[in-house]
Write a protein that holds these residues in place. Structure first.
Motif, PDB file in Angstrom:
ATOM      1  N   PRO A 178       0.214   1.831   8.504  1.00 15.60           N
ATOM      2  CA  PRO A 178       0.998   1.092   7.509  1.00 15.60           C
ATOM      3  C   PRO A 178       1.497  -0.221   8.114  1.00 15.60           C
ATOM      4  N   ASN A 179       1.611  -1.257   7.289  1.00 18.04           N
ATOM      5  CA  ASN A 179       2.067  -2.561   7.782  1.00 18.04           C
ATOM      6  C   ASN A 179       3.473  -2.876   7.260  1.00 18.04           C
ATOM      7  N   HIS A 204       4.126  -2.159   3.515  1.00 16.28           N
ATOM      8  CA  HIS A 204       4.351  -0.743   3.188  1.00 16.28           C
ATOM      9  C   HIS A 204       5.764  -0.325   3.626  1.00 16.28           C
ATOM     10  N   ALA A 211      -9.246   4.196   6.356  1.00 17.54           N
ATOM     11  CA  ALA A 211      -7.870   4.435   5.892  1.00 17.54           C
ATOM     12  C   ALA A 211      -7.135   5.347   6.873  1.00 17.54           C
ATOM     13  N   LEU A 217      -7.547  -3.133   6.061  1.00 16.41           N
ATOM     14  CA  LEU A 217      -8.426  -2.539   5.041  1.00 16.41           C
ATOM     15  C   LEU A 217      -8.911  -3.636   4.092  1.00 16.41           C
ATOM     16  N   SER A 277      -2.674  -3.541   1.564  1.00 16.37           N
ATOM     17  CA  SER A 277      -3.236  -2.904   2.761  1.00 16.37           C
ATOM     18  C   SER A 277      -4.134  -3.839   3.570  1.00 16.37           C
ATOM     19  N   THR A 326       0.876   3.035  -7.365  1.00 13.50           N
ATOM     20  CA  THR A 326      -0.140   2.365  -6.564  1.00 13.50           C
ATOM     21  C   THR A 326      -1.533   2.615  -7.102  1.00 13.50           C
ATOM     22  N   LEU A 357      -1.490   5.039   2.596  1.00  8.75           N
ATOM     23  CA  LEU A 357      -0.625   4.347   3.563  1.00  8.75           C
ATOM     24  C   LEU A 357       0.830   4.266   3.111  1.00  8.75           C
ATOM     25  N   HIS A 358       1.063   4.239   1.800  1.00 12.46           N
ATOM     26  CA  HIS A 358       2.461   4.194   1.342  1.00 12.46           C
ATOM     27  C   HIS A 358       3.210   5.454   1.777  1.00 12.46           C
ATOM     28  N   ASP A 365      -5.475   4.843  -0.271  1.00 18.60           N
ATOM     29  CA  ASP A 365      -5.541   4.966   1.193  1.00 18.60           C
ATOM     30  C   ASP A 365      -4.424   5.780   1.821  1.00 18.60           C
ATOM     31  N   ASN A 394      -3.853   2.020  -4.971  1.00 17.43           N
ATOM     32  CA  ASN A 394      -4.539   2.268  -3.700  1.00 17.43           C
ATOM     33  C   ASN A 394      -4.746   3.759  -3.491  1.00 17.43           C
ATOM     34  N   SER A 450      -3.220  -4.258   7.041  1.00 19.24           N
ATOM     35  CA  SER A 450      -3.513  -3.084   7.869  1.00 19.24           C
ATOM     36  C   SER A 450      -4.982  -3.069   8.275  1.00 19.24           C
TER      37      SER A 450
END
Ligand code: OAD
Length: 250
Positions: free
Chosen positions: A78-79, A82, A73, A31, A26, A103, A109-110, A107, A105, A29
């Motif tokens: 997402p980048n 992801h 978040a 983060l 992330s 994950t 984002l996934h 956040d 994480n 992104s």
């Protein structure tokens, strides 16, 4: 490059792929990771703040830090990393294979990138719970009105995440262990691989016969067969293109 080609060849024939991600996925992104100077907040070490002891000693400080991270978040997008992971899931499942994303994480984002089979080993920062009753709430996407924020049952709100010294959610850990039984390849992306039990999954996957691959801007202590060094948002799309051709990315 040599390693990218051999990993792509192995990925092409893998029937079951597990991806384990950490904060590094992330970073592109915007983060912050946990470790290293980038993770520190107002002079505080995140690995000290992310503990039940820190919350008990100073709930206002810990709440403010997590609220800041929650809002970051929610504001982040997402980048390419992801999106590549979600593309890999669609490809494998579409071809009759198996896929799991584990994950560390929190956040979200996934999921926002379209990943469906997401196992959150350390919880989710968009959900909070009353520290007394455990009742969960999803706060509005605006800053809290007070730190700490009162919960619905007379306690304080705390994030629904796993702190150091706390046990991982049983269902998530069971899902992670179950995935090892069918995993042909484990991709370890953007994690320093120092936090157990998640870090232990790498050696267990290797012992069970999976090809292990690290994608990271630097080599970590993880004992993997292949290392693809570079930002995940660049390496993963290249790897998928090499393995499956660069079909439209949906
Ligand atoms: P860390 O901050 O420890 O590690 C982030 C990793 O990402 C490092 O190895 C970086 O080299 C790598 N990295 C940075 N940018 C990257 C990029 N663009 N592409 C690929 N890799 C990149 O974060 P985690 O390993 O996730 O737990 O930390 C594990 C756990 O420790 C967290 O879930 C959290 C933390 O304390 C709890 O809060 C329980």
């Amino acid at each position: 490059m040599h390693d990218l080609r051999s990993v792509a060849m192995a990925l092409r024939t893998a029937r079951g792929v597990v991806v384990l991600t950490g904060a590094g996925v992330s970073v592109e992104s915007g983060l912050r990771p946990f470790r290293g100077a980038d993770g520190w907040w107002k002079g505080h070490d995140p690995t000290v703040l992310a503990t039940p002891e820190a919350f008990a000693a100073d709930p206002a400080l810990v709440s403010e830090w997590y609220d800041t991270r929650r809002l970051a978040a929610l504001a982040a997008q997402p980048n390419a990393a992801h999106r590549a992971i979600s593309r890999l899931e669609r490809h494998l499942v579409g071809a009759g294979g198996r896929f799991a994303l584990l994950t560390q994480n929190v956040d979200d984002l996934h999921r926002r990138a379209g990943s469906e089979h997401v196992v959150e080993l350390h919880g989710n920062i968009t959900v909070w719970r009353d520290h007394r009753s455990g009742r969960k709430v999803t706060p509005e996407p605006v800053p809290f009105t007070a730190y700490p924020q009162p919960g619905p049952d007379g306690g304080w709100l705390r994030p629904d995440v796993v702190w150091f010294g706390e046990v991982l959610p049983t269902a998530a850990w069971n899902a992670a262990e179950a995935a090892l039984s069918w995993c042909d390849m484990l991709l370890v992306v953007g994690t320093s691989s120092v936090v157990f039990p998640a870090a232990g999954l790498v050696e267990r996957a290797a012992a069970a016969g999976a090809v292990t691959v690290e994608v990271n801007v630097e080599a970590t202590y993880a004992r993997v067969e292949h290392r693809l060094v570079g930002p995940a948002g660049e390496v993963l799309p290249r790897l998928l293109d090499e393995a499956f051709g660069n079909a439209p990315r949906g």
